[in-house]
Motif scaffolding. Structure first.
Motif, PDB file in Angstrom:
ATOM      1  N   PHE A   1       0.841  -1.207   0.000  1.00  0.00           N
ATOM      2  CA  PHE A   1       0.000   0.000   0.000  1.00  0.00           C
ATOM      3  C   PHE A   1       0.872   1.251   0.000  1.00  0.00           C
TER       4      PHE A   1
ATOM      5  N   LYS B   1       3.743   1.651  -1.359  1.00  0.00           N
ATOM      6  CA  LYS B   1       4.276   1.852  -2.704  1.00  0.00           C
ATOM      7  C   LYS B   1       3.279   2.559  -3.607  1.00  0.00           C
ATOM      8  N   TYR B   2       1.996   2.376  -3.313  1.00  0.00           N
ATOM      9  CA  TYR B   2       0.942   3.014  -4.104  1.00  0.00           C
ATOM     10  C   TYR B   2       0.397   4.266  -3.420  1.00  0.00           C
ATOM     11  N   ASP B   3       1.156   4.786  -2.455  1.00  0.00           N
ATOM     12  CA  ASP B   3       0.771   5.997  -1.703  1.00  0.00           C
ATOM     13  C   ASP B   3      -0.582   5.837  -1.022  1.00  0.00           C
ATOM     14  N   LYS B   4      -0.827   4.651  -0.490  1.00  0.00           N
ATOM     15  CA  LYS B   4      -2.059   4.379   0.239  1.00  0.00           C
ATOM     16  C   LYS B   4      -1.722   3.910   1.648  1.00  0.00           C
TER      17      LYS B   4
ATOM     18  N   ASP C   1       2.447  -7.888  -6.674  1.00  0.00           N
ATOM     19  CA  ASP C   1       1.838  -6.583  -6.378  1.00  0.00           C
ATOM     20  C   ASP C   1       0.466  -6.511  -7.045  1.00  0.00           C
ATOM     21  N   PHE C   2      -0.121  -5.309  -7.105  1.00  0.00           N
ATOM     22  CA  PHE C   2      -1.469  -5.146  -7.654  1.00  0.00           C
ATOM     23  C   PHE C   2      -1.528  -5.255  -9.181  1.00  0.00           C
ATOM     24  N   SER C   3      -0.400  -5.157  -9.865  1.00  0.00           N
ATOM     25  CA  SER C   3      -0.362  -4.825 -11.289  1.00  0.00           C
ATOM     26  C   SER C   3      -1.141  -5.764 -12.208  1.00  0.00           C
TER      27      SER C   3
END
Length: 317
Positions: free
Chosen positions: A125, A127-130, A303-305
């Motif tokens: 999270f 890494k995704y600024d969350k 990751d989410f990708s």
């Protein structure tokens, strides 16, 4: 899995042996790996498969309070070759949060896996600024009252987006081994990671959007979205497995244990075992092949990708 002697999570509530009370009146929004309370066909199949009486399905779903109150009087004392539970001793605080001392071996294992998921999702999270908000894990036996209503262990592990808690009767470890032929500690780690994956979906706003579709689509169309939700949770479980391996927590064969578990809980496998045939129109979790495939995709990506299961299935979301 290398879990013994490692730090567990502080977000575990040990409710085994406590009274679950009557029906809470919550909405039937539970999301789960073993059975989804909002989708009756899979709940029925799981229930029958595990030896339940179909006439008792109403009480399982929280239909009659007098029946519900009979579900909370036994303690979880199951054993298998991997986990020797011994006698469960509750040493929890007033808020129900279990201390590490209070947890038996199975509970300690679940606590360590939960802590691993916390570390993984905080990192991703970020890494995704969350910001990732950790879920609670409730260990219970037989029946429990959640923010989504009363539930029985016959439903299998589940996640309630209302109270943001994962609920697990640890005797499900025995079910994985004996009834689903998916033994091993990392098979159970997969189950926990899958349910935490639903919490990740809730944090990302996916579950609220999914539930809004309930009254907009036919059951057949809604089931397609349900499958996408479950496969994405499998993907997230694969992401967890990738990081667990990178952190040096897995043993040889652990990945295969998780993949075997993913296969065992596929809709086609469960329906064929329970009914002798499979009906894809009623699938709510995905086929065995799909569940294995999406777990592997998550493991490969880390990751989410690559986790948009809706787009991959041609669904607008």
């Amino acid at each position: 899995m290398k879990w013994q002697g490692r730090q567990g999570s502080s977000n575990v509530e040990d409710a085994r042996g406590s009274s679950s009370g009557g029906f809470s009146g919550g909405s039937p929004m539970v999301i789960g790996g073993g059975g989804m309370g909002c989708l009756g066909i899979i709940v029925m199949i799981i229930f029958v498969l595990m030896g339940g009486n179909i006439n008792d399905l109403g009480s399982m779903m929280g239909g009659q309070e007098s029946q519900q109150q009979t579900q909370n009087q036994q303690n979880d004392n199951g054993n298998n070759d991997v986990f020797d539970t011994g006698n469960v001793k509750t040493d929890a605080g007033n808020d129900g949060t279990a201390t590490q001392k209070s947890l038996d071996e199975r509970g300690q294992f679940a606590s360590v896996v939960l802590k691993d998921t916390e570390d993984v999702w905080h990192e991703i999270f970020k890494k995704y600024d969350k910001t990732y908000t950790e879920p609670k894990l409730v260990l219970y036996s037989d029946g429990v009252r959640s923010g989504c209503g009363q539930a029985s262990s016959q439903m299998g592990p589940f996640y309630c987006p209302v109270d943001k808690k994962v609920y697990i009767d640890l005797s499900f470890m025995d079910e994985l081994d004996k009834k689903f032929n998916a033994p091993g500690d990392f098979a159970m780690a997969y189950v926990i990671a899958h349910e935490v994956g639903h919490h990740v979906q809730n944090e990302l706003g996916i579950l609220p959007k999914f539930h809004q579709l309930r009254n907009q689509l036919s059951e057949k169309e809604y089931n397609k979205y349900s499958v996408a939700v479950e496969l994405q949770a499998d993907y997230f479980a694969g992401v967890y497995a990738k990081h667990a391996q990178e952190m040096g927590y897995t043993d040889e064969g652990d990945l295969e244990e998780a993949i075997r578990a993913a296969h065992a809980v596929g809709d086609d496998t469960i329906q064929e075992n329970a009914l002798g045939r499979a009906n894809p129109d009623t699938f709510t979790h995905g086929s065995s092949q799909e569940r294995m495939e999406w777990f592997k995709r998550g493991y490969e990506a880390g990751d989410f990708s690559q986790g948009n299961t809706f787009k991959a299935r041609g669904l607008e979301f």
